[in-house]
Design a protein around this motif. Structure first.
Motif, short mmCIF file in Angstrom:
data_model
loop_
_atom_site.label_atom_id
_atom_site.label_comp_id
_atom_site.label_asym_id
_atom_site.label_seq_id
_atom_site.Cartn_x
_atom_site.Cartn_y
_atom_site.Cartn_z
N THR A 479 5.75 -9.08 1.68
CA THR A 479 6.27 -8.02 0.79
C THR A 479 6.23 -8.46 -0.66
O THR A 479 5.83 -7.70 -1.55
CB THR A 479 7.70 -7.65 1.19
N ASN A 480 6.63 -9.70 -0.94
CA ASN A 480 6.58 -10.22 -2.31
C ASN A 480 5.15 -10.31 -2.82
O ASN A 480 4.88 -10.04 -4.00
CB ASN A 480 7.26 -11.59 -2.38
N MET A 481 4.22 -10.71 -1.94
CA MET A 481 2.82 -10.76 -2.34
C MET A 481 2.32 -9.37 -2.74
O MET A 481 1.65 -9.20 -3.77
CB MET A 481 1.97 -11.32 -1.19
N THR A 482 2.64 -8.38 -1.92
CA THR A 482 2.23 -7.01 -2.23
C THR A 482 2.81 -6.54 -3.55
O THR A 482 2.13 -5.91 -4.37
CB THR A 482 2.65 -6.06 -1.09
N ASP A 483 4.09 -6.82 -3.78
CA ASP A 483 4.74 -6.41 -5.03
C ASP A 483 4.07 -7.08 -6.24
O ASP A 483 3.86 -6.44 -7.28
CB ASP A 483 6.22 -6.76 -5.00
N ARG A 484 3.75 -8.35 -6.11
CA ARG A 484 3.13 -9.06 -7.23
C ARG A 484 1.78 -8.43 -7.60
O ARG A 484 1.49 -8.18 -8.78
CB ARG A 484 2.90 -10.53 -6.87
N ILE A 485 0.95 -8.17 -6.58
CA ILE A 485 -0.39 -7.66 -6.84
C ILE A 485 -0.34 -6.22 -7.33
O ILE A 485 -1.01 -5.85 -8.32
CB ILE A 485 -1.25 -7.78 -5.57
N GLU A 486 0.45 -5.37 -6.67
CA GLU A 486 0.49 -3.97 -7.06
C GLU A 486 1.15 -3.77 -8.42
O GLU A 486 0.90 -2.77 -9.09
CB GLU A 486 1.23 -3.15 -5.99
N ALA A 487 2.01 -4.68 -8.84
CA ALA A 487 2.62 -4.58 -10.17
C ALA A 487 1.57 -4.69 -11.27
O ALA A 487 1.77 -4.18 -12.38
CB ALA A 487 3.69 -5.65 -10.35
N LEU A 488 0.44 -5.34 -10.98
CA LEU A 488 -0.65 -5.48 -11.95
C LEU A 488 -1.76 -4.46 -11.70
O LEU A 488 -2.84 -4.58 -12.29
CB LEU A 488 -1.22 -6.89 -11.89
N GLY A 489 -1.52 -3.48 -10.82
CA GLY A 489 -2.54 -2.48 -10.54
C GLY A 489 -3.58 -2.92 -9.53
O GLY A 489 -4.64 -2.30 -9.43
N GLY A 490 -3.30 -3.97 -8.78
CA GLY A 490 -4.24 -4.46 -7.78
C GLY A 490 -3.92 -3.99 -6.38
O GLY A 490 -3.03 -3.16 -6.17
N THR A 491 -4.65 -4.53 -5.40
CA THR A 491 -4.45 -4.17 -4.01
C THR A 491 -4.42 -5.43 -3.15
O THR A 491 -5.02 -6.46 -3.52
CB THR A 491 -5.58 -3.26 -3.49
N LEU A 492 -3.71 -5.35 -2.02
CA LEU A 492 -3.61 -6.47 -1.10
C LEU A 492 -3.83 -5.95 0.32
O LEU A 492 -3.22 -4.95 0.71
CB LEU A 492 -2.24 -7.15 -1.19
N LEU A 493 -4.70 -6.62 1.09
CA LEU A 493 -5.01 -6.21 2.45
C LEU A 493 -4.80 -7.40 3.39
O LEU A 493 -5.15 -8.53 3.04
CB LEU A 493 -6.45 -5.71 2.57
N ILE A 494 -4.25 -7.09 4.57
CA ILE A 494 -4.05 -8.11 5.60
C ILE A 494 -4.91 -7.73 6.80
O ILE A 494 -4.72 -6.67 7.40
CB ILE A 494 -2.58 -8.22 6.03
N ASP A 495 -5.87 -8.57 7.12
CA ASP A 495 -6.77 -8.32 8.26
C ASP A 495 -6.57 -9.44 9.27
O ASP A 495 -6.89 -10.61 8.98
CB ASP A 495 -8.22 -8.26 7.79
N SER A 496 -6.02 -9.10 10.43
CA SER A 496 -5.74 -10.13 11.42
C SER A 496 -5.96 -9.57 12.82
O SER A 496 -5.70 -8.39 13.07
CB SER A 496 -4.30 -10.64 11.29
N THR A 497 -6.42 -10.42 13.71
CA THR A 497 -6.63 -10.07 15.11
C THR A 497 -6.10 -11.22 15.96
O THR A 497 -6.38 -12.39 15.65
CB THR A 497 -8.12 -9.85 15.41
N PRO A 498 -5.33 -10.93 17.01
CA PRO A 498 -4.84 -12.02 17.87
C PRO A 498 -5.97 -12.91 18.37
O PRO A 498 -7.01 -12.42 18.81
CB PRO A 498 -4.15 -11.27 19.03
N ALA A 499 -5.77 -14.21 18.24
CA ALA A 499 -6.72 -15.24 18.68
C ALA A 499 -7.99 -15.26 17.86
O ALA A 499 -8.96 -15.92 18.24
CB ALA A 499 -7.07 -15.07 20.15
N ALA A 500 -8.02 -14.56 16.70
CA ALA A 500 -9.23 -14.54 15.87
C ALA A 500 -8.94 -14.84 14.41
O ALA A 500 -9.78 -14.61 13.55
CB ALA A 500 -9.93 -13.19 15.99
N GLY A 501 -7.74 -15.34 14.10
CA GLY A 501 -7.44 -15.73 12.74
C GLY A 501 -6.97 -14.58 11.87
O GLY A 501 -6.90 -13.42 12.29
N THR A 502 -6.64 -14.91 10.62
CA THR A 502 -6.09 -13.96 9.65
C THR A 502 -6.79 -14.12 8.32
O THR A 502 -7.13 -15.23 7.92
CB THR A 502 -4.58 -14.18 9.48
N THR A 503 -7.01 -12.99 7.65
CA THR A 503 -7.58 -12.99 6.31
C THR A 503 -6.68 -12.19 5.38
O THR A 503 -6.38 -11.02 5.66
CB THR A 503 -9.00 -12.39 6.30
N VAL A 504 -6.25 -12.83 4.30
CA VAL A 504 -5.47 -12.16 3.26
C VAL A 504 -6.38 -11.99 2.05
O VAL A 504 -6.87 -12.98 1.49
CB VAL A 504 -4.22 -12.96 2.88
#
Length: 523
Positions: A479-504
């Protein structure tokens, strides 16, 4: 044969129909069933009575069964009156052929025609007779009647139109008036907490519904934001929203989703009274209102998200302030107090024991170095000096070397950017690396920095266990990461799949800020 075909055609239409059309066919089908039963009963009574001439239009010599004529009369009466009554019921009760529009126009034009006739007759004939000219035309009286009709026509038409609307739609307004009032009210300046209740009120009054509700999408939930009349009845106020699919809402007759630019923002629901069915015109009006409500719900959602974001920022600031106070009190302050006490002891020992004094001074020097290191650590927690001096790449390289998981940094061609952009990306990447160390059970991680189309893009990827973003509620870190990025007009995406890792992955616009910084630099 024709009767059999008509019955099968009606049954076929009934099976394929829904809503109002099925209700319309039911009335006619009821008359048909009654007529069929009476026809069978008539045949039975005629056969039982032995009157074979009962089907012959020429009267025979036999005596018919006493009830045959009675049943035949009921059959004729059912067909002659039942079909017109069933059709009239379908027209008036279930709006067959949109007859409400025809009735509305008929009342308006009939009343206006009567008004014009009464004015003309009253002036030309009445006054003409009173002055002794009723047997011949009078041009002056005709002009006077025309002038009165011209002046009074518009006010009379408006009053007659309101009367016709009340006659046809009851207490409801016409669909056009509902949409017009909706646009006017939503364009007016209202407080945020009044927008959705007003929308629910307009919807209920326009459709004559017993209850209307406005639902708002908040995160992965659908929340009831307003209802009319205002009460706590109906379905639960919060419903899960899996995969952005509108869930079934219990206790309502119709649910219509509200979209804006392809994004699901909420829903509108209608509940009619038990004695009144939902009509096609009600559904059409509900869909038209939903198409106009998208922008309103988006504005309300943005305001609510901004309010929640501000609350989180204030809470985070308070928490950070308390953390710094605790660290200073428990760390550097206690060390400084100890140094002060030891300095007093050193002053006392200075003339008595030179060797012990020398040892005390060396110990004080070492403790002073430790205190300075603690103060530097506190400063790095607020804003890392390496980030300010060397930039984003150097600061992340230093953190990568300290990480408990092997981290590869890929940042070719990345220079310096605005201070707030570098800080947002740095702390978000740092938070992602800490989450990997705590939860991911990964063997390696990769941090990528690129500049694309005027945006500073960062990506933190791991080969850990992963998770299902739809099933896991975001914690304070995400939540803090999203607030930081969106406060500057940016976007944040979380892409994750069980047993296949996570990408922020996130991006922050930097070109305009960098240019502004260059323009502000004194030359």
């Amino acid at each position: 044969v024709a009767s059999a075909l008509a019955i099968f055609a009606l049954r076929y239409r009934y099976k394929r129909s829904t809503g109002d059309q099925r209700q319309q066919i039911r009335w006619l089908a009821f008359v048909g069933v009654v007529a069929l039963v009476l026809f069978i009963l008539f045949v039975v009574t005629a056969i039982v009575g032995g009157d074979q001439d009962a089907f012959d239009p020429e009267p025979g010599t036999g005596q018919p069964f006493p009830y045959a004529d009675f049943v035949l009369g009921l059959l004729a009466l059912t067909v002659a009156l039942g079909i017109p009554i069933a059709t009239a019921t379908a027209i008036l009760r279930h709006r067959l052929y949109d007859i409400d529009v025809v009735i509305n126009k008929t009342v308006v034009y009939g009343a206006l025609a009567g008004f014009i006739t009464l004015v003309y007759v009253g002036i030309v004939v009445g006054i003409g007779t009173a002055i002794g000219q009723g047997d011949r035309p009078n041009l002056g009286l005709s002009i006077l009647a025309t002038a009165i009709v011209a002046v009074a026509f518009q006010p009379v038409r408006e009053r007659v139109q309101r009367f016709a609307n009340r006659l046809v739609y009851g207490k409801r307004a016409t669909p056009y008036e509902v949409l017009s009032h909706f646009g006017e009210r939503m364009a007016s300046t209202f407080a945020t907490e009044d927008l959705l209740p007003r929308m629910a009120q307009i919807l209920a009054e326009g459709t004559g519904a017993a209850r209307s509700e406005v639902w708002l999408k908040v995160g992965a939930e659908l929340r009831r934001a307003a209802s009319w009349p205002e009460s706590n009845g109906g379905a639960s106020g919060v419903l899960p929203l899996p995969d952005d699919e509108l869930p079934a809402i219990a206790g309502v007759d119709r649910t219509v989703p509200v979209h804006h630019q392809g994004e699901l923002l909420g829903a509108l629901t209608l509940t009619k009274s038990r004695v009144e069915a939902l009509t096609l015109s009600d559904v059409k009006l509900l869909e038209d209102l939903a198409s106009q409500a998208g922008l309103v719900l988006r504005n309300v959602k943005l305001i609510e998200e901004l309010r929640a974001s501000r609350q989180r920022l204030v809470a985070a600031q308070d928490e950070e302030r308390r953390r710094i106070e605790r660290n200073i009190h428990d760390g550097a302050q206690q060390q400084l107090v100890a140094l002060n006490v030891k300095l007093g002891l050193t002053k006392t020992l200075l003339r008595k024991d030179a060797h012990k004094t020398q040892q005390m001074i060396e110990q004080l020097q070492a403790e002073t170095v430790d205190t300075l290191e603690n103060l530097r650590d506190l400063a790095r927690g607020i804003y890392p000096p390496l980030l300010a001096d060397k930039g984003l790449v150097a600061a992340l390289e230093a953190q990568a070397r300290k990480a408990s998981v092997p981290v590869e940094l890929q940042a070719n061609g990345i220079g310096r950017f605005a201070k707030e952009a570098e800080a947002a990306v740095y702390f978000c990447a740092l938070e992602a690396l800490q989450n990997i160390a705590k939860y991911a059970n990964a063997s390696r991680a990769v941090v990528r920095l690129t500049q694309e189309d005027g945006d500073l893009v960062f990506e933190v990827q791991d080969d850990g266990e992963g998770f299902d973003p739809a099933a896991v509620k975001p914690g304070s870190g995400l939540t803090n990461m999203t607030d930081r990025i969106e406060a500057l007009g940016g976007t944040l995406l979380i892409d994750s799949t069980p047993a296949a890792g996570t990408t922020v992955k996130g991006s922050v616009p930097v070109v305009a800020r960098a240019q502004d910084r260059e323009l502000e630099t004194p030359r």
